[in-house]
Design an enzyme around this catalytic site. Structure first.
Site, PDB file in Angstrom:
ATOM      1  N   ARG A 157     -10.637  -4.098   8.994  1.00 56.11           N
ATOM      2  CA  ARG A 157      -9.272  -4.416   8.823  1.00 56.11           C
ATOM      3  C   ARG A 157      -8.487  -4.822  10.011  1.00 56.11           C
ATOM      4  O   ARG A 157      -7.746  -5.758   9.993  1.00 56.11           O
ATOM      5  CB  ARG A 157      -8.683  -3.110   8.373  1.00 56.11           C
ATOM      6  CG  ARG A 157      -7.208  -3.165   8.060  1.00 56.11           C
ATOM      7  CD  ARG A 157      -6.588  -1.849   7.196  1.00 56.11           C
ATOM      8  NE  ARG A 157      -7.245  -1.658   6.090  1.00 56.11           N
ATOM      9  CZ  ARG A 157      -8.090  -0.771   5.743  1.00 56.11           C
ATOM     10  NH1 ARG A 157      -8.376   0.074   6.734  1.00 56.11           N
ATOM     11  NH2 ARG A 157      -8.870  -0.449   4.589  1.00 56.11           N
ATOM     12  N   THR A 197       0.971  -1.122   0.282  1.00 55.17           N
ATOM     13  CA  THR A 197      -0.004  -0.084   0.077  1.00 55.17           C
ATOM     14  C   THR A 197       0.878   1.274  -0.033  1.00 55.17           C
ATOM     15  O   THR A 197       2.054   1.346   0.407  1.00 55.17           O
ATOM     16  CB  THR A 197      -1.026  -0.061   1.126  1.00 55.17           C
ATOM     17  OG1 THR A 197      -1.782   1.105   1.110  1.00 55.17           O
ATOM     18  CG2 THR A 197      -0.125   0.179   2.493  1.00 55.17           C
ATOM     19  N   ASN A 198       0.407   2.262  -0.319  1.00 58.54           N
ATOM     20  CA  ASN A 198       1.082   3.636  -0.240  1.00 58.54           C
ATOM     21  C   ASN A 198       0.063   4.550   0.505  1.00 58.54           C
ATOM     22  O   ASN A 198       0.278   5.786   0.717  1.00 58.54           O
ATOM     23  CB  ASN A 198       1.330   4.143  -1.644  1.00 58.54           C
ATOM     24  CG  ASN A 198       2.473   3.659  -2.004  1.00 58.54           C
ATOM     25  OD1 ASN A 198       3.476   3.485  -1.324  1.00 58.54           O
ATOM     26  ND2 ASN A 198       2.656   3.563  -3.330  1.00 58.54           N
ATOM     27  N   ASP A 241      -7.406  -6.104   0.461  1.00 56.17           N
ATOM     28  CA  ASP A 241      -8.434  -5.365  -0.246  1.00 56.17           C
ATOM     29  C   ASP A 241      -9.669  -5.322   0.494  1.00 56.17           C
ATOM     30  O   ASP A 241     -10.123  -6.524   1.064  1.00 56.17           O
ATOM     31  CB  ASP A 241      -8.556  -6.300  -1.588  1.00 56.17           C
ATOM     32  CG  ASP A 241      -9.479  -5.388  -2.884  1.00 56.17           C
ATOM     33  OD1 ASP A 241      -9.148  -4.106  -2.629  1.00 56.17           O
ATOM     34  OD2 ASP A 241     -10.101  -6.077  -3.476  1.00 56.17           O
ATOM     35  N   SER A 242     -10.152  -4.185   0.437  1.00 53.47           N
ATOM     36  CA  SER A 242     -11.529  -4.157   1.406  1.00 53.47           C
ATOM     37  C   SER A 242     -12.290  -3.298   0.587  1.00 53.47           C
ATOM     38  O   SER A 242     -12.151  -2.785  -0.279  1.00 53.47           O
ATOM     39  CB  SER A 242     -10.964  -3.215   2.613  1.00 53.47           C
ATOM     40  OG  SER A 242      -9.647  -3.442   3.077  1.00 53.47           O
ATOM     41  N   LYS A 286     -12.032   2.649  16.469  1.00 56.83           N
ATOM     42  CA  LYS A 286     -12.026   1.812  15.269  1.00 56.83           C
ATOM     43  C   LYS A 286     -11.505   0.752  15.116  1.00 56.83           C
ATOM     44  O   LYS A 286     -11.758  -0.243  14.517  1.00 56.83           O
ATOM     45  CB  LYS A 286     -11.816   2.995  14.091  1.00 56.83           C
ATOM     46  CG  LYS A 286     -12.072   2.420  12.799  1.00 56.83           C
ATOM     47  CD  LYS A 286     -11.858   3.281  11.465  1.00 56.83           C
ATOM     48  CE  LYS A 286     -11.679   2.591  10.114  1.00 56.83           C
ATOM     49  NZ  LYS A 286     -11.249   3.306   9.211  1.00 56.83           N
TER      50      LYS A 286
END
Length: 194
Positions: free
Chosen positions: A178, A9-10, A70-71, A172
């Site tokens: 996640r 990821t970035n 991936d979400s 959260k």
């Protein structure tokens, strides 16, 4: 000695969330940090396929163990949309436009049930391991809160009367999709490195 592990990821938000959960023992690298600047096309038909495309891309091209996720948001009344297209549901990657598009598609529908799903693909020593996390909730008619990202301002998790965007990162992280997938990943990584 910490083990090098790339998080495909970035996204700075995601990286911070994950670093927080992973703790010591692993040196977490972004795609930028390893010089991976090419766009990894998410051409899969599911979250697990897309997550795997990212992690295998890094392993095959850079030779470093990697996990990718991936979400997306799945809305019951929209047959699971936006799903794998969550990040570009409106045709753009703009969160406000995506939220507007979703709310417009939900107009006149009473069923507001939805869930966020994350699938993580970890490729370690040439083997792929999958971890999934789901958080159920509902879509609000209006935005509320300024924290988080994506659909957070309209997603109210089950058992709460606030949106993800009204919660602190700690709150959260304690319940998010996640976080649930990441917890499984962290338990797995700690077990094999013990």
């Amino acid at each position: 000695m910490s083990h090098k592990l790339v998080f495909a990821t970035n996204n700075a938000h995601k990286l911070e969330e994950v670093k927080h959960l992973l703790g010591e023992g692993y040196e977490l690298l972004t795609l930028d940090a390893i010089g991976c600047t090419e766009d990894i096309a998410e051409t899969g038909n599911s979250f697990s396929e897309n997550a795997g495309i990212k992690s295998w891309h890094v392993v095959n091209n850079y030779g470093i163990d990697c996990f990718g996720d991936d979400s997306g948001l799945e809305v019951e009344a929209l047959n699971g949309e936006p799903g794998i297209y969550s990040a570009r549901y409106s045709g753009s990657r703009n969160s406000d436009e995506n939220i507007n598009h979703l709310l417009k598609n939900l107009e006149g529908k009473n069923n507001r049930r939805a869930q966020f799903r994350t699938v993580i693909s970890l490729v370690l020593n040439g083997e792929e391991h999958l971890f999934e996390g789901i958080v159920k909730g509902a879509i609000r008619a209006e935005r509320s809160g300024s924290k988080g990202f994506g659909y957070d301002p309209i997603f109210e998790p089950e058992g709460y009367n606030v949106t993800f965007a009204e919660m602190s990162m700690e709150e959260k992280n304690s319940i998010s999709h996640r976080a649930k997938a990441m917890e499984q990943l962290v338990v797995f990584l700690k077990r094999i490195s013990a």
